[in-house]
Design a protein around this motif. Structure first.
Motif, mmCIF file in Angstrom:
data_model
loop_
_atom_site.group_PDB
_atom_site.id
_atom_site.type_symbol
_atom_site.label_atom_id
_atom_site.label_comp_id
_atom_site.label_asym_id
_atom_site.label_seq_id
_atom_site.Cartn_x
_atom_site.Cartn_y
_atom_site.Cartn_z
ATOM 1 N N ASP A 1 -0.434 -4.029 9.938
ATOM 2 C CA ASP A 1 0.005 -3.848 8.553
ATOM 3 C C ASP A 1 1.517 -3.920 8.409
ATOM 4 O O ASP A 1 2.267 -3.544 9.316
ATOM 5 N N SER A 2 1.935 -4.378 7.244
ATOM 6 C CA SER A 2 3.364 -4.382 6.909
ATOM 7 C C SER A 2 3.492 -4.033 5.431
ATOM 8 O O SER A 2 2.543 -4.177 4.663
ATOM 9 N N HIS B 1 8.598 -4.411 14.614
ATOM 10 C CA HIS B 1 8.435 -3.697 13.357
ATOM 11 C C HIS B 1 9.487 -2.594 13.275
ATOM 12 O O HIS B 1 9.996 -2.144 14.305
ATOM 13 N N ARG C 1 0.839 -1.196 0.000
ATOM 14 C CA ARG C 1 0.000 0.000 0.000
ATOM 15 C C ARG C 1 0.874 1.246 0.000
ATOM 16 O O ARG C 1 1.836 1.323 0.757
ATOM 17 N N TRP D 1 7.718 -2.071 8.049
ATOM 18 C CA TRP D 1 8.013 -3.478 7.752
ATOM 19 C C TRP D 1 8.004 -4.266 9.051
ATOM 20 O O TRP D 1 8.575 -3.811 10.043
ATOM 21 N N ARG D 2 7.354 -5.421 9.045
ATOM 22 C CA ARG D 2 7.349 -6.271 10.249
ATOM 23 C C ARG D 2 8.328 -7.417 10.072
ATOM 24 O O ARG D 2 8.390 -8.030 9.012
ATOM 25 N N VAL E 1 3.830 -1.050 4.219
ATOM 26 C CA VAL E 1 3.140 0.208 3.917
ATOM 27 C C VAL E 1 4.194 1.269 3.586
ATOM 28 O O VAL E 1 5.208 1.397 4.281
ATOM 29 N N SER F 1 -2.394 -1.181 13.948
ATOM 30 C CA SER F 1 -2.753 -2.230 12.991
ATOM 31 C C SER F 1 -1.628 -3.256 12.928
ATOM 32 O O SER F 1 -0.562 -3.046 13.497
ATOM 33 N N ILE G 1 0.607 3.966 12.498
ATOM 34 C CA ILE G 1 -0.079 2.849 11.831
ATOM 35 C C ILE G 1 0.382 1.526 12.442
ATOM 36 O O ILE G 1 -0.420 0.604 12.657
#
Ligand code: ATP
Length: 245
Positions: free
Chosen positions: A24-25, A122, A1, A59-60, A27, A22, A18
């Motif tokens: 998310d990774s 992360h 994303r 990034w995770r 992004v 969340s 973020i």
């Protein structure tokens, strides 16, 4: 994303938020301007509107934060790779997080890590890169700097979209490579771009100052400084600033 903002406080801060709210990774956050662009230790990254690259990636990692030592070195290699695909040579890396062109700072990397110690964590990788920095904005920069406009003696702004694509094409795979192959995978290449090697330099650690000659980086990505008495001292990046002396 990929998020693209006109104006944001800091692309890194946005992605850190973020990360907190969340899972998310991968992004990406880009902005035309940062009103509170940051370097290490709360220093300012000058980020006026309209011409430059302000880019962060969330990034995770499966590993804990300790595994991320050396991530800024790996990211520096990825930035040099991207610049070279556009024919921008003579680019060097200054430990731990800066991209230089002929002894002038072109770009800086800021890695911020969160998560449990030992557990998955992360990282937000931030990059500020000068494409065209009007000198009226540069009064706050207390060292030699450069932008692509000066390097290419051309309309660098026209390059910005291609450059951003190349940066993402190199940074995202490098994050995955770093996770599976560790810093070892990047070290030889990093060393080939080291623009401080064998140069006289000072390391500042809080109130302390160490003078010597840069002797490279070790396998963990620590800076090696050879002092006047011949002793080699290793420094971790956290609280240290390196300056040519
Ligand atoms: P140093 O560059 O001394 O090693 P640092 O690595 O801690 O310090 P960074 O976190 O990379 O510094 O960035 C902050 C510093 O970079 C500022 O203090 C300023 O000297 C310089 N700087 C700020 N904005 C820019 C910019 N747009 N272009 C080049 N240099 C900048």
């Amino acid at each position: 994303r990929i998020e693209i903002h006109d104006r944001i406080h800091s692309t890194n801060s946005h992605l850190l938020e973020i990360a907190r709210s969340s899972g998310d990774s991968g992004v990406v956050c880009l902005a035309e301007q940062q009103t509170g662009g940051r370097g290490r230790r709360g220093r300012q990254w000058v980020s006026p509107f309209g011409h430059n690259v302000y880019l962060s990636i969330l990034w995770r990692f499966q590993s804990g934060p300790a595994g991320l030592n050396g991530l800024s070195l790996a990211m520096g290699v990825a930035v040099v790779r991207a610049l070279r695909t556009l024919g921008i040579a003579e680019v060097g890396l200054k430990w731990p997080n800066d991209i230089y062109w002929r002894q002038r700072k072109l770009a800086g990397i800021l890695i911020e890590v969160g998560g449990e110690s030992g557990g998955p964590c992360h990282a937000v990788m931030g990059l500020g890169l000068n494409v065209f920095l009007p000198s009226r904005h540069a009064a706050a920069i207390d060292q030699a700097w450069v932008d692509l406009q000066a390097i290419l003696a051309d309309d660098a702004h026209a390059l910005r979209n291609r450059l951003t694509a190349e940066l993402l094409n190199h940074l995202l795979p490098a994050l995955a490579e770093f996770e599976s192959l560790t810093l070892a995978h990047f070290l030889d290449e990093w060393r080939s771009y080291d623009c401080m090697l064998h140069r006289p330099a000072s390391v500042f650690l809080g109130e302390q100052r160490f003078d010597g000659e840069v002797a490279g980086v070790d396998a963990q990505g620590l800076l090696l400084l050879r002092q006047a008495n011949g002793e080699i001292r290793a420094f971790a990046s956290g609280e240290v600033s390196l300056r040519q002396s």
